[in-house]
Scaffold this motif. Structure first.
Motif, PDB file in Angstrom:
ATOM      1  N   THR A 122       0.889  -1.085   0.188  1.00  0.00           N
ATOM      2  CA  THR A 122       0.554  -0.364  -0.537  1.00  0.00           C
ATOM      3  C   THR A 122       1.149   1.509   0.689  1.00  0.00           C
TER       4      THR A 122
ATOM      5  N   PHE B 265       1.141   3.498   2.083  1.00  0.00           N
ATOM      6  CA  PHE B 265       1.445   3.508   3.472  1.00  0.00           C
ATOM      7  C   PHE B 265       2.770   3.166   3.850  1.00  0.00           C
TER       8      PHE B 265
ATOM      9  N   GLN C 113      -1.031   4.947  -8.406  1.00  0.00           N
ATOM     10  CA  GLN C 113      -1.076   4.753  -7.897  1.00  0.00           C
ATOM     11  C   GLN C 113       0.125   5.329  -6.476  1.00  0.00           C
TER      12      GLN C 113
ATOM     13  N   LYS D 201      -4.560   3.455  15.811  1.00  0.00           N
ATOM     14  CA  LYS D 201      -4.870   4.787  14.964  1.00  0.00           C
ATOM     15  C   LYS D 201      -6.218   5.187  15.208  1.00  0.00           C
ATOM     16  N   HIS D 202      -7.015   4.258  15.573  1.00  0.00           N
ATOM     17  CA  HIS D 202      -8.583   4.702  15.452  1.00  0.00           C
ATOM     18  C   HIS D 202      -8.580   5.368  16.827  1.00  0.00           C
TER      19      HIS D 202
ATOM     20  N   THR E  19     -11.649  -1.122   7.471  1.00  0.00           N
ATOM     21  CA  THR E  19     -12.175  -0.386   6.883  1.00  0.00           C
ATOM     22  C   THR E  19     -10.667   0.261   6.953  1.00  0.00           C
ATOM     23  N   LEU E  20     -10.233   1.066   8.587  1.00  0.00           N
ATOM     24  CA  LEU E  20      -9.081   1.643   8.590  1.00  0.00           C
ATOM     25  C   LEU E  20      -7.861   0.959   8.415  1.00  0.00           C
TER      26      LEU E  20
ATOM     27  N   SER F  78      -7.702  -1.704   6.123  1.00  0.00           N
ATOM     28  CA  SER F  78      -7.105  -1.761   5.015  1.00  0.00           C
ATOM     29  C   SER F  78      -6.551  -0.435   3.901  1.00  0.00           C
ATOM     30  N   ARG F  79      -6.916   0.354   4.520  1.00  0.00           N
ATOM     31  CA  ARG F  79      -6.166   2.316   3.932  1.00  0.00           C
ATOM     32  C   ARG F  79      -4.871   1.952   4.424  1.00  0.00           C
ATOM     33  N   TYR F  80      -4.263   1.466   4.998  1.00  0.00           N
ATOM     34  CA  TYR F  80      -2.562   1.421   5.240  1.00  0.00           C
ATOM     35  C   TYR F  80      -2.402   0.124   5.073  1.00  0.00           C
TER      36      TYR F  80
ATOM     37  N   SER G 224      -1.419  -4.205   3.525  1.00  0.00           N
ATOM     38  CA  SER G 224      -1.494  -5.075   2.320  1.00  0.00           C
ATOM     39  C   SER G 224      -2.876  -6.325   2.369  1.00  0.00           C
TER      40      SER G 224
END
Length: 506
Positions: free
Chosen positions: A96, A98, A121, A441-442, A479-480, A482-484, A486
């Motif tokens: 990703t 990140f 990307q 991070k959440h 969701t968090l 998967s944003r950061y 693989s």
């Protein structure tokens, strides 16, 4: 770093084969209508790539990042970078943004070689502001055309002439790759030219004789040291043919091995389990295999029954284990010539010493479990710019692997478990601390605990427990993550509970 007495490594050998066996097939690429490339053609391609690097002002000592899937282009540019005197930084193209930013920051490449889709990307990262002077975009596979970022250059737009490959002198760095050790961050590993060659030579001592005319099935990712050394450096240094495909799971393994008379194949445990299920349903007689076909397993531990099952379904010997680390390249392998010990990973190859020790660093008796320590010319001296990690894992000249093993009376090593907070999911390294740090991070998460539990097929499954606010949901955490992270790092289950201090196997 210790070095070999011989100054001729794998690039010397490859160039030699391109002169003595110029029409020998170096690569057969099944995904491109069975494209074939001879040793002479591959050398010419590498020299063309070297000309491109020269036109982009790459000089000896520059770090050049390869962010590509397995392909002929990957191999040609890898050879060209070494033949330019530059340093290949080999990165997982599936990272990703990140994850990519973390490794790019450590590697500091001046050039990135990648595809159009990946250039788009990672356009904010593959940028002069990150110290990257050029992003070179290749045409790889059937990738659709994409509008390139302003700072990216298509290879067709670079005027160049072929440039001869410069053969390395002494023992320069020819690969920088990354690994994890449960610290929550990637660690950079540098491999050297003669040491990588010696590792391949040590492997060959355990195999049936391979060389000109032998065919090696290439399915492991070349961005990992096991794939790079066993699936590319080794065959190209002995004049063998690389049978490449990125679509093996869509093919009939038995037909591929039989049709091309593959003499050596290496698969990861999850792929072996997959084909065991498929081949068990296959009708008809066994297909004729190469009489000395060897199938190896690498990337993570394979249970003995799965190894024996694939051998019976293919009509060849049982799958043999191999063991290695990014820090060491393949270190111990099961001999295919001597007596086979069921479930063993193997014995140390030439040039490698190993010990099995207790918590106080004392050698344990044969049959007793302890931590595996290794040393040898192909074992790195330490991570790049990571003094704390080096002090933790290197002591008195020995690398502490974190793997718990035991040895039988003949010196064969058997895997027991991993002691560090790392594991393998789909043969990919997973750092449990990294996953927890992302979950934290959440704003609603106060604690996080990632752990591994093998399922009923002994496949590692990742789980995550979090403690947090009453309105915290599994979907928000997923969701968090998967944003950061693989896909292979995403947990199968997420529990939102009050955590307890429970020891989990990892």
């Amino acid at each position: 770093m210790k070095s070999l007495s011989s100054k001729e490594g794998f690039l010397h050998r490859f160039v030699g084969f391109s002169e003595s066996f110029p029409d020998q097939i170096a690569i057969k690429y099944l995904d491109a209508e069975e494209q074939t490339v001879t040793y002479r053609q591959l050398r010419n391609m590498a020299q063309g790539c070297n000309g491109v690097l020269k036109a982009l002002d790459v000089v000896p000592g520059d770090n050049v990042a390869l962010v590509l899937p397995n392909s002929v282009a990957f191999i040609a540019y890898y050879l060209a970078i070494i033949g330019r005197g530059a340093v290949p930084v080999i990165l997982n193209h599936k990272l990703t943004p990140f994850e990519m930013s973390n490794v790019i920051g450590l590697a500091g490449p001046t050039l990135v070689v990648t595809t159009a889709a990946l250039a788009v990307q990672h356009s904010e990262l593959f940028h002069p502001d990150s110290g990257i002077r050029h992003t070179l975009v290749l045409e790889v596979g059937d990738e659709p055309a994409a509008a390139l970022p302003a700072h990216a250059t298509a290879v067709a737009q670079v005027p160049h002439e072929a440039e001869p490959l410069m053969l390395p002198e002494d023992n320069p760095v020819v690969s920088v790759q990354f690994t994890y050790r449960g610290l929550g961050k990637p660690l950079a590993v540098a491999h050297r030219y003669l040491d990588l060659t010696q590792s391949s030579d040590g492997l060959h001592e355990q195999f049936h004789l391979q060389g000109v005319g032998s065919v090696h099935l290439v399915t492991l990712p070349l961005y990992a040291i096991f794939g790079l050394s066993v699936m590319m450096v080794f065959p190209l240094s002995i004049g063998a043919t690389l049978l490449m495909t990125n679509t093996l799971l869509n093919r009939d393994l038995a037909e591929v091995l039989s049709e091309h008379q593959v003499s050596f194949a290496c698969l990861v445990p999850d792929v072996i389990r997959y084909f065991n299920t498929r081949l068990a349903k296959r009708k008809g007689a066994l297909l004729p295999m190469h009489p000395k076909l060897m199938v190896y397993s690498g990337g993570s531990h394979l249970p003995a029954d799965e190894a024996e099952k694939l051998g019976k379904l293919l009509g060849c010997n049982a799958v043999l284990q191999g063991y290695g680390l990014t820090e060491s390249m393949p270190v111990i392998v099961q001999s295919s010539i001597g007596q086979v010990h069921r479930g063993a990973m193997g014995r140390a190859i030439s040039g490698v010493d190993l010990r099995v020790v207790d918590a106080e660093g004392r050698d344990v008796a044969r049959g007793r479990i302890g931590e595996l320590l290794i040393r040898g010319s192909m074992v790195i001296d330490g991570y790049l710019d990571a003094d704390d990690a080096n002090a933790r894992f290197w002591r008195d000249g020995w690398f502490h692997t974190g793997d718990l093993v035991w040895q039988n009376e003949d010196g064969h090593v058997f895997f027991y478990c991993q002691r560090l907070r790392i594991s393998k999911i789909k043969a990919q390294m997973v750092d449990l601390t990294e996953i927890e740090s992302i979950a934290l991070k959440h704003p609603g998460v106060t604690r996080a605990k990632a752990y591994i539990v093998p399922d009923n097929k002994e496949v590692n499954v990742l789980h995550l427990c979090v403690e947090g606010s009453a309105d915290l949901t599994q979907n928000a955490i997923a969701t968090l993550l998967s944003r950061y992270l693989s896909g292979f790092k995403l947990p199968r289950t997420i529990e939102i509970i009050a955590l307890k201090e429970v020891a989990h196997a990892s």
